[in-house]
Design a protein around this motif. Structure first.
Motif, mmCIF file in Angstrom:
data_model
loop_
_atom_site.group_PDB
_atom_site.id
_atom_site.type_symbol
_atom_site.label_atom_id
_atom_site.label_comp_id
_atom_site.label_asym_id
_atom_site.label_seq_id
_atom_site.Cartn_x
_atom_site.Cartn_y
_atom_site.Cartn_z
ATOM 1 N N VAL A 98 0.789 -1.114 -0.034
ATOM 2 C CA VAL A 98 -0.010 0.021 -0.056
ATOM 3 C C VAL A 98 0.926 1.396 -0.086
ATOM 4 C CG1 VAL A 98 -1.640 1.331 1.446
ATOM 5 C CG2 VAL A 98 -1.970 -1.039 0.949
ATOM 6 N N HIS A 99 2.021 1.257 0.710
ATOM 7 C CA HIS A 99 2.773 2.428 0.878
ATOM 8 C C HIS A 99 3.414 2.704 -0.515
ATOM 9 C CE1 HIS A 99 3.532 3.625 5.256
ATOM 10 N NE2 HIS A 99 2.291 3.036 5.002
ATOM 11 N N ARG A 100 4.130 1.366 -1.124
ATOM 12 C CA ARG A 100 4.406 1.731 -2.520
ATOM 13 C C ARG A 100 3.623 2.226 -3.680
ATOM 14 N NH1 ARG A 100 8.521 3.755 -2.997
ATOM 15 N NH2 ARG A 100 7.878 4.561 -1.075
ATOM 16 N N PHE A 101 2.315 1.454 -3.718
ATOM 17 C CA PHE A 101 1.251 1.728 -4.522
ATOM 18 C C PHE A 101 0.959 3.220 -4.631
ATOM 19 C CE2 PHE A 101 -3.227 1.953 -5.707
ATOM 20 C CZ PHE A 101 -3.111 1.170 -6.927
ATOM 21 N N SER A 102 0.498 3.681 -3.416
ATOM 22 C CA SER A 102 0.072 4.979 -2.929
ATOM 23 C C SER A 102 1.074 5.996 -3.205
ATOM 24 C CB SER A 102 -0.412 5.153 -1.553
ATOM 25 O OG SER A 102 0.608 4.969 -0.665
ATOM 26 N N ARG A 103 2.352 5.820 -3.254
ATOM 27 C CA ARG A 103 3.318 6.527 -3.493
ATOM 28 C C ARG A 103 3.426 6.650 -4.974
ATOM 29 N NH1 ARG A 103 6.214 10.123 -4.816
ATOM 30 N NH2 ARG A 103 7.990 11.017 -3.993
ATOM 31 N N LEU A 104 3.304 5.599 -5.826
ATOM 32 C CA LEU A 104 3.998 5.649 -6.988
ATOM 33 C C LEU A 104 2.895 5.651 -8.296
ATOM 34 C CD1 LEU A 104 6.756 2.881 -6.665
ATOM 35 C CD2 LEU A 104 7.057 5.385 -6.729
ATOM 36 N N GLU A 357 -0.078 14.639 -5.633
ATOM 37 C CA GLU A 357 0.658 13.518 -4.955
ATOM 38 C C GLU A 357 0.263 13.194 -3.458
ATOM 39 O OE1 GLU A 357 4.891 12.090 -6.029
ATOM 40 O OE2 GLU A 357 4.720 14.176 -6.794
ATOM 41 N N ARG A 358 0.244 14.162 -2.678
ATOM 42 C CA ARG A 358 0.237 14.002 -1.151
ATOM 43 C C ARG A 358 -1.315 13.808 -1.020
ATOM 44 N NH1 ARG A 358 3.842 16.225 2.563
ATOM 45 N NH2 ARG A 358 2.115 16.975 3.918
ATOM 46 N N PRO A 359 -2.137 14.439 -1.482
ATOM 47 C CA PRO A 359 -3.445 13.854 -1.180
ATOM 48 C C PRO A 359 -3.914 12.821 -1.552
ATOM 49 C CG PRO A 359 -3.468 16.384 -2.024
ATOM 50 C CD PRO A 359 -2.146 15.642 -2.126
ATOM 51 N N ALA A 360 -3.445 12.226 -2.951
ATOM 52 C CA ALA A 360 -3.674 10.926 -3.421
ATOM 53 C C ALA A 360 -3.160 9.913 -2.570
ATOM 54 C CB ALA A 360 -3.323 10.879 -4.949
ATOM 55 N N GLN A 361 -1.998 10.083 -1.939
ATOM 56 C CA GLN A 361 -1.103 8.992 -1.167
ATOM 57 C C GLN A 361 -1.978 9.135 0.017
ATOM 58 O OE1 GLN A 361 3.230 9.195 1.104
ATOM 59 N NE2 GLN A 361 2.959 9.885 -1.003
ATOM 60 N N SER A 362 -2.165 10.037 0.778
ATOM 61 C CA SER A 362 -2.860 9.884 1.988
ATOM 62 C C SER A 362 -4.398 9.267 1.753
ATOM 63 C CB SER A 362 -3.307 11.501 2.476
ATOM 64 O OG SER A 362 -1.952 11.899 2.752
ATOM 65 N N LEU A 364 -5.410 7.029 -0.452
ATOM 66 C CA LEU A 364 -5.404 5.593 -0.691
ATOM 67 C C LEU A 364 -4.927 4.941 0.660
ATOM 68 C CD1 LEU A 364 -3.579 5.542 -4.008
ATOM 69 C CD2 LEU A 364 -5.839 4.852 -3.599
ATOM 70 N N ARG A 365 -3.750 5.242 1.529
ATOM 71 C CA ARG A 365 -3.623 4.866 2.604
ATOM 72 C C ARG A 365 -4.548 4.966 3.778
ATOM 73 N NH1 ARG A 365 2.847 6.863 2.925
ATOM 74 N NH2 ARG A 365 3.289 5.998 1.202
ATOM 75 N N GLN A 366 -5.570 5.749 3.976
ATOM 76 C CA GLN A 366 -6.380 5.803 4.617
ATOM 77 C C GLN A 366 -7.633 4.885 4.198
ATOM 78 O OE1 GLN A 366 -8.023 9.805 4.570
ATOM 79 N NE2 GLN A 366 -6.221 10.696 5.747
ATOM 80 N N LYS A 367 -7.812 4.489 2.935
ATOM 81 C CA LYS A 367 -8.887 3.650 2.584
ATOM 82 C C LYS A 367 -8.139 2.344 2.746
ATOM 83 C CE LYS A 367 -12.283 6.408 1.514
ATOM 84 N NZ LYS A 367 -13.216 6.466 2.193
ATOM 85 N N LEU A 368 -6.908 2.085 2.281
ATOM 86 C CA LEU A 368 -6.474 0.687 2.338
ATOM 87 C C LEU A 368 -5.708 0.082 3.686
ATOM 88 C CD1 LEU A 368 -5.038 0.783 -1.343
ATOM 89 C CD2 LEU A 368 -7.259 -0.139 -0.641
ATOM 90 N N LEU A 369 -5.337 1.002 4.502
ATOM 91 C CA LEU A 369 -4.621 0.504 5.611
ATOM 92 C C LEU A 369 -5.455 0.488 6.798
ATOM 93 C CD1 LEU A 369 -1.273 2.487 5.293
ATOM 94 C CD2 LEU A 369 -1.767 0.109 4.693
#
Length: 379
Positions: A98-104, A357-362, A364-369
């Motif tokens: 999730v960390h890599r996917f949301s970042r990249l 980038e930052r909003p999309a990353q946050s 996805l992590r909120q939804k998937l973690l």
């Protein structure tokens, strides 16, 4: 990742100088790819740009060898990941993914669609693609799954937002890194063995993923010697060792340069030897710099991914505009054009990083973690 599932990225020390160096490496890629403005057709420049490029006398190392920054990216990735995930930590595969996917992936997906649309527009208006030529359904699927350079036969088939190739092969290295951390002891000998084997496999297969593995694990070795070998932490021994290492490397490369038939190996030899030394010196210098001042420039590192992935869509847009209006592409010779382009890319990088980038990353992590796993920003 800690056993509790807490992401280590919120606890690690940030290496500010390395972050800034990563940003400047991305800018050197922009300089290396400045040659694209001279392309009249995919892969065919009007002439070899050479000294006609703006400020060539000052920037020629980047114009001629800026591609070596990719190796620095991989070295830094290895250093950071071995810093981020400690030997005593248990890597949770889903959280890592999730960390890599949301970042990249979010920015990759958006820029892939942008390039696909722009290439379709170019073909409709001008009867040709821009910069890269293999813009078909098969290569779109490879890029969609970030698998564009996993196999050797795709290496010369440059397509869509091609700079993603370095991330594509790094994804395979992430898998190896997770397996290494979960099932093997964090031994420098095993890390060195993996690095050596990857060199041999690259020579035999030509697959760029093995080159990435080499630099990634060498970056891990640099981290090991930075934090686990006290002799390298003492400035009284660090400076003499650094001077001797650099002098030795210079002597080796002068010798390589003078041996007939080895010239083509020189750039890679420079990256494979000077790169780790530079990374080591940056990491050790972290303790001796004014971090308050360095933090003012960390944004340069933050926008690395944005500038790296956005410059091809921008270049394609500019080329379509120039060719549609009949404006000679030699306008790229202008210093004003160059400065405007670089300033625009930096501004765009800042906007994309903060607004997308930052909003999309946050998100996805909120939804998937799980709630116990904070959606922190990370490398």
């Amino acid at each position: 990742m800690a056993r509790s599932g807490v992401a280590m990225s919120d606890m690690r020390e940030r290496y500010l100088l390395i972050d800034v160096a990563r940003g400047f490496a991305a800018l050197s890629i922009l300089l290396w790819h400045y040659q694209h403005f001279y392309y009249l057709a995919p892969g065919r420049p009007e002439f070899l740009p050479g000294a006609v490029q703006p400020f060539y006398g000052l920037l020629f190392p980047f114009y001629e060898a800026g591609f070596l920054s990719v190796q620095l990216f991989w070295l830094i990735s290895g250093f950071v990941f071995f810093s981020l995930y400690k030997p005593e930590d248990k890597i949770d595969g889903w959280t890592f993914f999730v960390h890599r996917f949301s970042r990249l992936y979010p920015l990759h997906f958006v820029t892939l669609l942008a390039v696909a649309a722009l290439q379709a527009l170019s073909m409709a208006r001008l009867g040709q693609f821009q910069i890269y030529s293999y813009n078909d359904g098969f290569h779109f699927l490879l890029h969609f799954f970030m698998a564009s350079d996993w196999a050797r036969h795709t290496q010369k088939e440059l397509a869509f937002n091609q700079p993603i190739w370095s991330v594509s092969v790094e994804i395979l290295t992430y898998l190896l890194f997770v397996l290494f951390c979960r099932f093997l002891p964090r031994s420098i000998w095993i890390m060195a063995l993996i690095s050596a084997l990857s060199v041999g496999l690259f020579v035999v297969t030509g697959n760029l993923a093995f080159k990435c593995v080499f630099y990634f694990f060498v970056g891990g070795l640099v981290h090991h010697f930075c934090v686990r070998r006290p002799v390298f932490a003492n400035p009284r021994t660090l400076v003499p060792l650094a001077v001797l290492a650099l002098a030795g490397l210079i002597a080796v490369h002068v010798a390589i340069y003078r041996i007939h038939g080895w010239y083509n190996l020189l750039p890679e030899a420079l990256a494979a030897t000077f790169g780790p030394v530079i990374l080591f010196l940056l990491a050790r210098a972290e303790s001796y710099v004014d971090k308050a001042r360095i933090r003012r420039f960390v944004w340069i590192g933050d926008i690395t991914y944005a500038t790296y992935l956005c410059h091809i869509p921008v270049q394609i847009s500019v080329l379509i505009f120039l060719q549609s209006r009949g404006i000679p592409q030699t306008v790229a010779d202008s210093g004003l054009f160059f400065v405007s382009y670089m300033a625009f890319m930096i501004l765009l990088g800042v906007i994309v990083y903060n607004a997308f980038e930052r909003p999309a990353q946050s998100y996805l992590r909120q939804k998937l973690l799980r709630p116990s796993q904070p959606a922190v920003q990370s490398f």
